[in-house]
Write an enzyme that holds these catalytic residues in place. Structure first.
Site, PDB file in Angstrom:
ATOM      1  N   GLY A 222      56.060  42.661  -7.923  1.00 28.72           N
ATOM      2  CA  GLY A 222      57.372  42.027  -7.945  1.00 28.72           C
ATOM      3  C   GLY A 222      57.374  40.780  -7.086  1.00 28.72           C
ATOM      4  O   GLY A 222      56.333  40.180  -6.805  1.00 28.72           O
ATOM      5  N   SER A 223      58.561  40.396  -6.645  1.00 30.76           N
ATOM      6  CA  SER A 223      58.709  39.138  -5.918  1.00 30.76           C
ATOM      7  C   SER A 223      58.147  39.242  -4.500  1.00 30.76           C
ATOM      8  O   SER A 223      58.081  40.333  -3.910  1.00 30.76           O
ATOM      9  CB  SER A 223      60.186  38.747  -5.858  1.00 30.76           C
ATOM     10  OG  SER A 223      60.895  39.607  -4.983  1.00 30.76           O
ATOM     11  N   THR A 224      57.793  38.104  -3.950  1.00 28.76           N
ATOM     12  CA  THR A 224      57.304  38.063  -2.580  1.00 28.76           C
ATOM     13  C   THR A 224      58.391  38.506  -1.610  1.00 28.76           C
ATOM     14  O   THR A 224      58.118  39.217  -0.636  1.00 28.76           O
ATOM     15  CB  THR A 224      56.820  36.645  -2.238  1.00 28.76           C
ATOM     16  OG1 THR A 224      55.743  36.300  -3.125  1.00 28.76           O
ATOM     17  CG2 THR A 224      56.330  36.547  -0.802  1.00 28.76           C
ATOM     18  N   ALA A 225      59.635  38.110  -1.870  1.00 32.92           N
ATOM     19  CA  ALA A 225      60.731  38.493  -0.979  1.00 32.92           C
ATOM     20  C   ALA A 225      60.875  40.008  -0.917  1.00 32.92           C
ATOM     21  O   ALA A 225      61.017  40.590   0.167  1.00 32.92           O
ATOM     22  CB  ALA A 225      62.034  37.849  -1.446  1.00 32.92           C
ATOM     23  N   THR A 226      60.829  40.669  -2.061  1.00 28.24           N
ATOM     24  CA  THR A 226      60.941  42.128  -2.075  1.00 28.24           C
ATOM     25  C   THR A 226      59.701  42.756  -1.458  1.00 28.24           C
ATOM     26  O   THR A 226      59.778  43.793  -0.786  1.00 28.24           O
ATOM     27  CB  THR A 226      61.156  42.637  -3.501  1.00 28.24           C
ATOM     28  OG1 THR A 226      62.312  42.001  -4.057  1.00 28.24           O
ATOM     29  CG2 THR A 226      61.370  44.141  -3.518  1.00 28.24           C
ATOM     30  N   GLY A 227      58.542  42.140  -1.664  1.00 30.02           N
ATOM     31  CA  GLY A 227      57.318  42.646  -1.056  1.00 30.02           C
ATOM     32  C   GLY A 227      57.410  42.695   0.463  1.00 30.02           C
ATOM     33  O   GLY A 227      56.886  43.619   1.100  1.00 30.02           O
ATOM     34  N   GLU A 244      51.224  43.143  -5.442  1.00 31.20           N
ATOM     35  CA  GLU A 244      50.974  42.009  -6.346  1.00 31.20           C
ATOM     36  C   GLU A 244      52.290  41.284  -6.479  1.00 31.20           C
ATOM     37  O   GLU A 244      53.211  41.746  -7.153  1.00 31.20           O
ATOM     38  CB  GLU A 244      50.438  42.501  -7.699  1.00 31.20           C
ATOM     39  CG  GLU A 244      49.814  41.388  -8.534  1.00 31.20           C
ATOM     40  CD  GLU A 244      50.746  40.804  -9.560  1.00 31.20           C
ATOM     41  OE1 GLU A 244      51.412  39.796  -9.226  1.00 31.20           O
ATOM     42  OE2 GLU A 244      50.817  41.339 -10.669  1.00 31.20           O
TER      43      GLU A 244
END
Length: 466
Positions: A222-227, A244
């Site tokens: 998913g998104s970098t922010a959610t990561g 990823e």
């Protein structure tokens, strides 16, 4: 009717939420809205099942994974039609049928993998071997762009290695995943593969999974922010992670490239799945000598691609999957149109449909270049100096993929090695294979998936002396 799968059983929930077709707005079906108690039940089922699953002979686990691949093939059309209705991608082309074929291929290849003991030392000084052991319970959190295939990417190496799984799909596209897990359970012991879904409004299942003491590892796409949120939440019990995350892949076209020969590859590199792909080509740097010719060839090819309802067999591209992503894309394109030249598309609508859009005259610093658009819009950046182009390609916090386009393969490889990304392609973009490790660098995440390297990510290493 779609239900949770927990401990090998279909589990209904009191609350449900609607899933809509992005092409029409019509309700496709209703998904179960799981509670914290449902998640706890799924984790307990996985923890109860995992030791027995890990103790089974390796060949039995391989055979069960192979049976899952066969089930995917047998039910491919059913799942593809359901996937198209909830995700929007067409049945044909590089759409739902292609995704289901890829899911079956990945499942089959993963079933064939193994991690035998490694003899590290065996001499007069002693014997040392390394063995791979399952981690335990793995939580899988998947996105809405490739719901079934990415679920298989997470699930299959986890269970092949002897783990049990709790899977949480995106609330935007849960239905095909729910059905896939229900079908796959026919080949697996109860509790090895569980799925919980929710709309994330009152209870965020993904966040709860990241914090859950009963889950030993999270695999997240998913998104970098959610990561970043996943990493923070997982710190409580030092969960292992494979992340990823977002990508803003750059392609560099060298001056000796043939514009007509590369136009199709450039298009599909950028517009596969309507651009809603982490490792899609999202920025294209083209040498001044052939810039205009590449743009003309790319526009000519893109202009022939039919866009429409994915259930129409004639459609090759469908809608943007959801309103939030559509609005983000529209804002980026509007800003880019004020700064560059719209060569194709640019005008959104109707509904969530967005035409293939190509915009020239942009540069690093423009939002459509710097930010991941995750949709059918490609900025083309003119360059004269190759060193400057490589620097511009690398001037981004993401590092998932990149590509170089040239008739001189050795020159292209030399440039590719200088790109700051996990995968680099020559004269193509975004092609992944089940036998080749895949992962990002920088803020595109860490850890790899696929092949033996990806299988190892689902294990811990124990060293035995003697």
């Amino acid at each position: 009717m779609f239900d949770l799968t927990i401990g090998g059983q279909q589990v209904a929930t009191t609350a449900r939420f609607a899933v809509r077709n992005p092409a029409t707005g019509a309700i496709v079906g209703e998904a179960p809205n799981a509670s914290a108690a449902d998640l706890d039940r799924a984790v307990r089922a996985a923890r109860d099942a995992q030791p027995g699953w890990a103790a089974r002979p390796d060949g039995e686990r391989a055979a069960a994974c192979g049976a899952v691949a066969a089930i995917l093939t047998e039910h491919a059309e059913e799942l593809a039609r359901l996937l198209t209705q909830e995700q929007g991608k067409p049945l044909n082309g590089l759409g739902s049928r292609w995704e289901l074929g890829g899911a079956a291929a990945w499942a089959g290849h993963t079933a064939s993998l193994s991690l035998p003991p490694e003899i590290i030392q065996d001499d007069e000084a002693g014997r040392v071997q390394g063995i791979r052991k399952p981690i335990g319970v793995i939580g899988s959190i998947t996105p809405w762009n490739f719901p079934v295939m990415i679920a298989i990417w997470h699930i299959m190496p986890a269970i092949r290695a002897g783990n049990a799984v709790v899977l949480k799909p995106s609330p935007l596209t849960p239905l095909a995943t729910l059905r896939m897990v229900e079908l796959a359970n026919a080949a697996l012991p109860a509790g090895v593969l569980n799925v919980v879904t929710g709309d994330d409004r009152d209870f965020n299942i993904g966040a709860a999974m990241s914090e859950h003491a009963g889950i030993d590892k999270i695999v997240f796409t998913g998104s970098t922010a959610t990561g970043r949120h996943v990493m923070r939440s997982a710190a409580g019990n030092l969960k292992r992670l494979t992340l990823e995350l977002g990508g803003n892949d750059a392609g560099i076209v060298l001056p000796d490239a043939d514009p007509a020969a590369i136009a199709e590859g450039l298009f599909w590199g950028a517009f596969i799945n309507n651009g809603q792909t982490c490792a899609a080509l999202k920025r294209l740097y083209v040498h001044d000598d052939i810039h205009d010719a590449v743009c003309e060839a790319l526009v000519a090819f893109a202009g022939r691609i039919p866009v429409g309802d994915g259930m129409d067999e004639a459609s090759i591209l469908g809608p943007v999957q959801n309103r939030m992503q559509f609005d983000k894309l529209a804002a980026l394109v509007s800003d880019a149109a004020s700064r560059g030249q719209v060569l194709l598309g640019g005008r959104p609508g109707p509904g969530l449909f967005f035409p293939p859009t190509i915009i020239a005259g942009l540069k690093n610093g423009d939002a459509l270049v710097d930010q991941e658009q995750f949709g059918p819009a490609l900025p083309v950046i003119r360059y004269r100096d190759l060193e400057a182009a490589i620097a511009a390609a690398n001037d981004n916090p993401n590092g998932l993929g990149g590509s170089v386009w040239s008739t001189n393969i050795e020159a292209a490889r030399s440039v590719a090695q200088r790109l700051e990304c996990g995968s680099a392609w020559i004269n193509k973009h975004g092609a992944v294979q089940p036998n080749v490790p895949f992962g990002g660098v920088k803020q595109s995440g860490f850890g790899v998936q696929f092949a033996e390297a990806g299988l190892r990510e689902n294990t811990t290493l124990q060293v035995i002396f003697g």
